[in-house]
Design an enzyme around this catalytic site. Structure first.
Site, PDB file in Angstrom:
ATOM      1  N   ASP A  98       0.885  -1.159   0.000  1.00 35.08           N
ATOM      2  CA  ASP A  98       0.000   0.000   0.000  1.00 35.08           C
ATOM      3  C   ASP A  98       0.930   1.219   0.000  1.00 35.08           C
ATOM      4  O   ASP A  98       1.578   1.510   1.004  1.00 35.08           O
ATOM      5  CB  ASP A  98      -0.887  -0.034   1.253  1.00 35.08           C
ATOM      6  CG  ASP A  98      -1.802   1.173   1.300  1.00 35.08           C
ATOM      7  OD1 ASP A  98      -1.582   2.118   0.505  1.00 35.08           O
ATOM      8  OD2 ASP A  98      -2.727   1.189   2.125  1.00 35.08           O
ATOM      9  N   PHE A  99       1.000   1.919  -1.122  1.00 32.98           N
ATOM     10  CA  PHE A  99       2.047   2.930  -1.308  1.00 32.98           C
ATOM     11  C   PHE A  99       1.991   4.075  -0.301  1.00 32.98           C
ATOM     12  O   PHE A  99       2.992   4.710  -0.016  1.00 32.98           O
ATOM     13  CB  PHE A  99       1.964   3.532  -2.718  1.00 32.98           C
ATOM     14  CG  PHE A  99       2.097   2.523  -3.821  1.00 32.98           C
ATOM     15  CD1 PHE A  99       2.772   1.339  -3.619  1.00 32.98           C
ATOM     16  CD2 PHE A  99       1.552   2.784  -5.079  1.00 32.98           C
ATOM     17  CE1 PHE A  99       2.900   0.400  -4.644  1.00 32.98           C
ATOM     18  CE2 PHE A  99       1.672   1.861  -6.109  1.00 32.98           C
ATOM     19  CZ  PHE A  99       2.340   0.669  -5.891  1.00 32.98           C
ATOM     20  N   LYS A 153       4.443  12.435 -16.246  1.00 30.52           N
ATOM     21  CA  LYS A 153       3.495  13.530 -16.314  1.00 30.52           C
ATOM     22  C   LYS A 153       2.084  12.988 -16.085  1.00 30.52           C
ATOM     23  O   LYS A 153       1.900  11.779 -16.232  1.00 30.52           O
ATOM     24  CB  LYS A 153       3.595  14.236 -17.661  1.00 30.52           C
ATOM     25  CG  LYS A 153       3.020  13.399 -18.830  1.00 30.52           C
ATOM     26  CD  LYS A 153       2.749  14.209 -20.033  1.00 30.52           C
ATOM     27  CE  LYS A 153       1.313  14.549 -20.235  1.00 30.52           C
ATOM     28  NZ  LYS A 153       0.458  13.546 -20.850  1.00 30.52           N
ATOM     29  N   LYS A 187      11.564  10.112 -28.395  1.00 31.39           N
ATOM     30  CA  LYS A 187      11.271   9.668 -29.771  1.00 31.39           C
ATOM     31  C   LYS A 187      12.486   9.948 -30.657  1.00 31.39           C
ATOM     32  O   LYS A 187      13.098  11.011 -30.559  1.00 31.39           O
ATOM     33  CB  LYS A 187      10.043  10.398 -30.326  1.00 31.39           C
ATOM     34  CG  LYS A 187       8.739   9.952 -29.661  1.00 31.39           C
ATOM     35  CD  LYS A 187       7.546  10.596 -30.323  1.00 31.39           C
ATOM     36  CE  LYS A 187       6.285  10.380 -29.525  1.00 31.39           C
ATOM     37  NZ  LYS A 187       5.569   9.155 -29.836  1.00 31.39           N
ATOM     38  N   GLU A 221      -4.103  12.990 -33.222  1.00 26.79           N
ATOM     39  CA  GLU A 221      -4.297  11.598 -32.804  1.00 26.79           C
ATOM     40  C   GLU A 221      -5.631  11.100 -33.322  1.00 26.79           C
ATOM     41  O   GLU A 221      -6.586  11.875 -33.376  1.00 26.79           O
ATOM     42  CB  GLU A 221      -4.333  11.506 -31.283  1.00 26.79           C
ATOM     43  CG  GLU A 221      -3.060  11.912 -30.608  1.00 26.79           C
ATOM     44  CD  GLU A 221      -3.196  11.723 -29.109  1.00 26.79           C
ATOM     45  OE1 GLU A 221      -2.989  10.598 -28.651  1.00 26.79           O
ATOM     46  OE2 GLU A 221      -3.559  12.685 -28.420  1.00 26.79           O
ATOM     47  N   HIS A 245       4.274  18.013 -24.358  1.00 26.38           N
ATOM     48  CA  HIS A 245       4.851  17.547 -25.620  1.00 26.38           C
ATOM     49  C   HIS A 245       5.036  18.679 -26.647  1.00 26.38           C
ATOM     50  O   HIS A 245       6.102  18.838 -27.227  1.00 26.38           O
ATOM     51  CB  HIS A 245       3.987  16.454 -26.238  1.00 26.38           C
ATOM     52  CG  HIS A 245       3.658  15.333 -25.298  1.00 26.38           C
ATOM     53  ND1 HIS A 245       4.556  14.849 -24.381  1.00 26.38           N
ATOM     54  CD2 HIS A 245       2.537  14.592 -25.142  1.00 26.38           C
ATOM     55  CE1 HIS A 245       3.992  13.848 -23.693  1.00 26.38           C
ATOM     56  NE2 HIS A 245       2.762  13.687 -24.134  1.00 26.38           N
ATOM     57  N   LYS A 345      -7.685  15.179 -30.429  1.00 22.71           N
ATOM     58  CA  LYS A 345      -8.061  13.761 -30.434  1.00 22.71           C
ATOM     59  C   LYS A 345      -9.104  13.572 -31.528  1.00 22.71           C
ATOM     60  O   LYS A 345      -9.807  14.513 -31.902  1.00 22.71           O
ATOM     61  CB  LYS A 345      -8.692  13.369 -29.099  1.00 22.71           C
ATOM     62  CG  LYS A 345      -7.859  13.760 -27.881  1.00 22.71           C
ATOM     63  CD  LYS A 345      -7.073  12.586 -27.342  1.00 22.71           C
ATOM     64  CE  LYS A 345      -6.344  12.874 -26.064  1.00 22.71           C
ATOM     65  NZ  LYS A 345      -4.906  13.052 -26.183  1.00 22.71           N
ATOM     66  N   LYS A 350      -3.257   9.623 -37.323  1.00 18.12           N
ATOM     67  CA  LYS A 350      -2.237   9.925 -36.308  1.00 18.12           C
ATOM     68  C   LYS A 350      -1.069  10.570 -37.040  1.00 18.12           C
ATOM     69  O   LYS A 350      -0.504   9.977 -37.969  1.00 18.12           O
ATOM     70  CB  LYS A 350      -1.777   8.640 -35.617  1.00 18.12           C
ATOM     71  CG  LYS A 350      -0.757   8.896 -34.512  1.00 18.12           C
ATOM     72  CD  LYS A 350      -0.580   7.654 -33.655  1.00 18.12           C
ATOM     73  CE  LYS A 350       0.463   7.829 -32.574  1.00 18.12           C
ATOM     74  NZ  LYS A 350       0.067   8.743 -31.509  1.00 18.12           N
TER      75      LYS A 350
HETATM   76  C1  BG6 Z   1       0.212  11.209 -23.609  1.00 14.61           C
HETATM   77  C2  BG6 Z   1      -1.165  11.775 -23.449  1.00 14.61           C
HETATM   78  O1  BG6 Z   1       1.148  11.961 -22.886  1.00 14.61           O
HETATM   79  O2  BG6 Z   1       0.571  11.225 -24.987  1.00 14.61           O
HETATM   80  C3  BG6 Z   1      -2.171  11.001 -24.265  1.00 14.61           C
HETATM   81  O3  BG6 Z   1      -1.541  11.742 -22.074  1.00 14.61           O
HETATM   82  C4  BG6 Z   1      -1.727  10.925 -25.697  1.00 14.61           C
HETATM   83  O4  BG6 Z   1      -3.464  11.581 -24.186  1.00 14.61           O
HETATM   84  C5  BG6 Z   1      -0.273  10.438 -25.805  1.00 14.61           C
HETATM   85  O5  BG6 Z   1      -2.597  10.040 -26.388  1.00 14.61           O
HETATM   86  C6  BG6 Z   1       0.233  10.556 -27.230  1.00 14.61           C
HETATM   87  O6  BG6 Z   1       1.496   9.948 -27.316  1.00 14.61           O
HETATM   88  P1  BG6 Z   1       2.025   9.371 -28.698  1.00 14.61           P
HETATM   89  O7  BG6 Z   1       3.403   8.904 -28.405  1.00 14.61           O
HETATM   90  O8  BG6 Z   1       1.086   8.263 -29.076  1.00 14.61           O
HETATM   91  O9  BG6 Z   1       1.977  10.512 -29.680  1.00 14.61           O
END
Ligand code: BG6
Length: 497
Positions: A98-99, A153, A187, A221, A245, A345, A350
Site C-alpha cells: 500500500d504505497f 506527467k 522519440k 491523434e 509535448h 483527439k 495519427k
Molecule cells: C500522452 C497523453 O502523454 O501522450 C495522451 O496523455 C496521448 O493523451 C499520448 O494520447 C500521445 O502519445 P504518442 O506517443 O502516441 O503521440
C-alpha cells in the site's frame, strides 16, 4: 557493464529498478515491453534487477506470468526471443504494497540488502502520491546518495499544484537525481531535431527570423479518450498535450545552440525559450486560439461517438479535446515569426509533424502565377513514417515548360534509408538514459514551471470567458475556426508530404 554517454564516454548501467504501479496501464503497455527490448538487445546489465510494486495481490511467480502474458501481446512474436525472455523474467521480483503507508517499505529495504548498485525508483502512479512514496522510501532507509527517481506527467494541474508536487519530491531527491519523463523527448525523430539543427551548418545559418517566415506544429491523434475520462476531462488537451509535448517541440525548434550536450546546457537553452513565450491575453482568445470538442463522426469508415457520449462522460463538459493556437517566441532570433500549434483527439489520422516555412527570395523573377510556390519548407515527420523532407523548387521538365517551377521533396525516410535499424520506442531510450544516469532527455523543474505559467495564462483567460468549445466532427481536422485562424494570416496548414 558499461555503456557510453552521448559523447562516447563509458558509464555503468547496473541498477535496481523499483517500479511503483507495476500492474498499471503504462507499465504493462510500455515499460515492460521496453525493458524487454533492452534485454533482447543486450542493453540491460546482467546484474540489473527489477522489482514490481503494486497494491494487487501477486507473488513472484504469478507476477512473472502476468508480465510474460503482457509481453506476448505487446511484443511481435518474432522479437520475443525465448532466451531473452527467460533472462528477463528471471530478473523480476514482486512486492505487494500500500504505497501511502510506511508499513511494508521495509521489504524494499530488505530486497536491497547488500546491493551496491544504485536504486532507481520509477513512479508510474498518480502524482498526488509521489511525495508520500518518496518520504516513506527515505524514512525506511531505502535510499542513498545515488538513488534516482523517475516521474511521469502530468506533474500537477497548474503552476501551484506542480510546485507542490515538485517540492515534495525535492524534499527527498536533489534535482540532479530527478528524471521527469516527457516521452516525446525519447522519440527518435525528436532527438534528431538536435542533430538536424546543430550538426548541419546549412540550417545553422538559416534558423532565424531573417529566413523563416513561420513554424507549424501538428500533433494529431486518431484515438479518443480511451477509457480515461476521469483524468482527461479534468485536464483537457492543453494540459494533456500542449503543456508538455508540444512545448518541448517548440523548445527544440526555437532554442539557441547549447554549448555542449550536457543536460543543463540543453535545458538552460530550453528554459530561455519557455520564458520568452508570449503570454496570452484576453484579446488574443477569439483571434489566436481555438478550442474544440469532437462530436460523433467517422474515422477510417468506422463510426465513433462524440466526446460527450464517451463512456462515463459528464454530458455538460466544456473540456477541449482540440486546441489550435498562434504563439511566438519574443526574442532576437524569432521576433515576428508566428508558431502555429494544433493538437487534437479523433482526427483523421495519427500524425506528428513540424513544418518550417522559409521566407521567399527577396526578389522574384519567375512566373507571377507561381509566386505562392516560391518558398522552401522543411517537413520533419515525427510519426508515423519518421523522416525529413526539404521541399525545393526546380524547373519543370519538358521543352514546352519554359522556366515553370516545380515543387519536389529531398526526402529522407528513416525506414527505407536505414532499413535494418528498428526504431525503438521512446521509453526504451528513456529507460536506458535513466540507467546511465543521464538527464538530458528529461525535464527540469523550471521547464515544467515556466510551461505551466504560460498555460495558466491561457486557462485563466478561457475561464473568464467561459465559452463552450467549438464542435468538430470526429474524423475532421478540427473546428473550421482553426483553419480560419491561419488563413487570416494568408497561410494554410501544410498538407502534403
Ligand atoms: C500522452 C497523453 O502523454 O501522450 C495522451 O496523455 C496521448 O493523451 C499520448 O494520447 C500521445 O502519445 P504518442 O506517443 O502516441 O503521440
Amino acid at each position: 557493464m558499461s555503456r557510453h554517454n552521448q559523447v562516447g564516454e563509458a558509464i555503468s548501467t547496473e541498477i535496481d529498478l523499483a517500479l511503483f504501479g507495476a500492474l498499471g496501464d503504462l507499465a504493462q503497455r510500455k515499460l515492460f515491453p521496453s525493458l524487454f527490448h533492452l534485454e533482447r538487445e543486450g542493453l540491460l546489465d546482467p546484474a540489473t534487477r527489477l522489482l514490481g510494486l503494486a497494491r494487487q495481490e501477486h507473488d513472484r511467480d504469478s507476477f512473472r506470468a502476468q508480465v510474460q502474458k503482457t509481453l506476448k501481446t505487446r511484443v511481435k512474436a518474432e522479437e520475443l526471443d525465448r532466451e531473452a525472455l527467460e533472462r528477463f523474467l528471471a530478473r523480476l521480483d514482486f512486492l505487494q504494497l500500500d504505497f501511502t503507508h510506511p508499513e511494508g517499505y521495509a521489504a524494499i529495504h530488505e530486497w536491497r540488502q547488500g546491493a551496491e548498485r544504485p536504486m532507481v525508483v520509477y513512479l508510474s502512479v498518480a502524482a498526488r502520491i509521489y511525495g508520500d512514496i518518496c518520504r516513506h522510501l527515505e524514512s525506511t532507509g531505502c535510499l542513498d546518495d545515488e538513488s534516482r527517481v523517475v516521474v511521469e506527467k502530468p506533474i500537477g494541474y497548474d503552476l501551484a499544484s506542480s510546485a507542490e508536487i515538485n517540492d515534495a519530491i525535492g524534499a527527498v531527491f536533489p534535482e540532479s537525481r530527478i528524471y521527469r519523463i516527457d516521452h516525446y523527448l525519447g522519440k527518435e525523430t525528436v532527438q534528431n531535431l538536435i542533430a538536424l539543427r546543430f550538426a548541419n551548418p546549412l540550417f545553422g545559418t538559416q534558423w532565424n527570423q531573417n529566413h523563416i517566415s513561420h513554424v507549424e506544429i501538428t500533433v494529431a491523434e486518431q484515438v479518443g479518450i480511451e477509457g480515461r475520462w476521469g483524468y482527461f476531462d479534468d485536464a483537457g488537451q492543453l494540459r494533456d498535450m500542449v503543456q508538455n509535448h508540444l512545448l518541448q517541440l517548440v523548445c527544440l525548434i526555437a532554442m539557441d545552440p547549447p554549448a555542449n550536450l550536457d543536460a543543463d546546457a540543453i535545458r538552460d537553452e530550453k528554459v530561455k525559450v519557455l520564458k520568452a513565450l508570449k503570454p496570452f491575453t484576453d484579446d488574443m482568445l477569439g483571434r489566436d486560439v481555438v478550442r474544440g470538442q469532437y462530436i460523433a463522426g467517422t474515422i477510417d469508415g468506422r463510426s465513433v461517438p462524440g466526446y460527450l457520449e464517451e463512456e462515463g462522460a459528464n454530458t455538460e463538459s466544456h473540456t477541449e479535446s482540440f486546441v489550435a493556437m498562434k504563439t511566438g517566441v519574443a526574442n532576437w532570433r524569432w521576433a515576428g515569426v508566428p508558431f502555429y500549434l494544433r493538437t487534437g483527439k479523433r482526427m483523421p489520422e495519427k500524425l506528428s509533424q513540424i513544418v518550417i516555412h522559409f521566407r521567399q527570395q527577396p526578389h522574384y523573377i519567375f512566373d507571377p502565377d507561381q509566386r505562392d510556390l516560391a518558398a522552401n519548407k522543411l517537413v520533419i515527420r515525427l510519426q508515423p513514417e519518421e523522416g525529413i523532407a526539404l521541399e525545393v523548387l526546380t524547373k519543370d521538365s519538358g521543352l514546352d515548360k519554359g522556366m515553370r517551377l516545380r515543387r519536389g521533396p529531398l526526402h529522407l525516410d528513416f525506414n527505407s534509408a536505414f532499413p535494418k535499424t528498428r526504431i525503438p520506442d521512446a521509453y526504451e531510450r528513456l529507460l536506458l538514459e535513466v540507467m546511465k544516469g543521464q538527464q538530458y532527455l528529461f525535464v527540469r523543474r523550471d521547464e515544467v514551471e515556466y510551461a505551466w505559467r504560460w498555460c495558466d495564462s491561457l486557462n485563466a483567460a478561457w475561464k473568464d470567458r467561459d465559452e463552450p468549445p467549438r464542435r468538430y466532427p470526429a474524423g475532421s481536422w478540427g473546428p473550421v475556426a482553426s483553419i480560419a485562424m491561419i488563413t487570416q494570416d494568408g497561410r494554410s496548414w501544410y498538407e502534403d508530404y
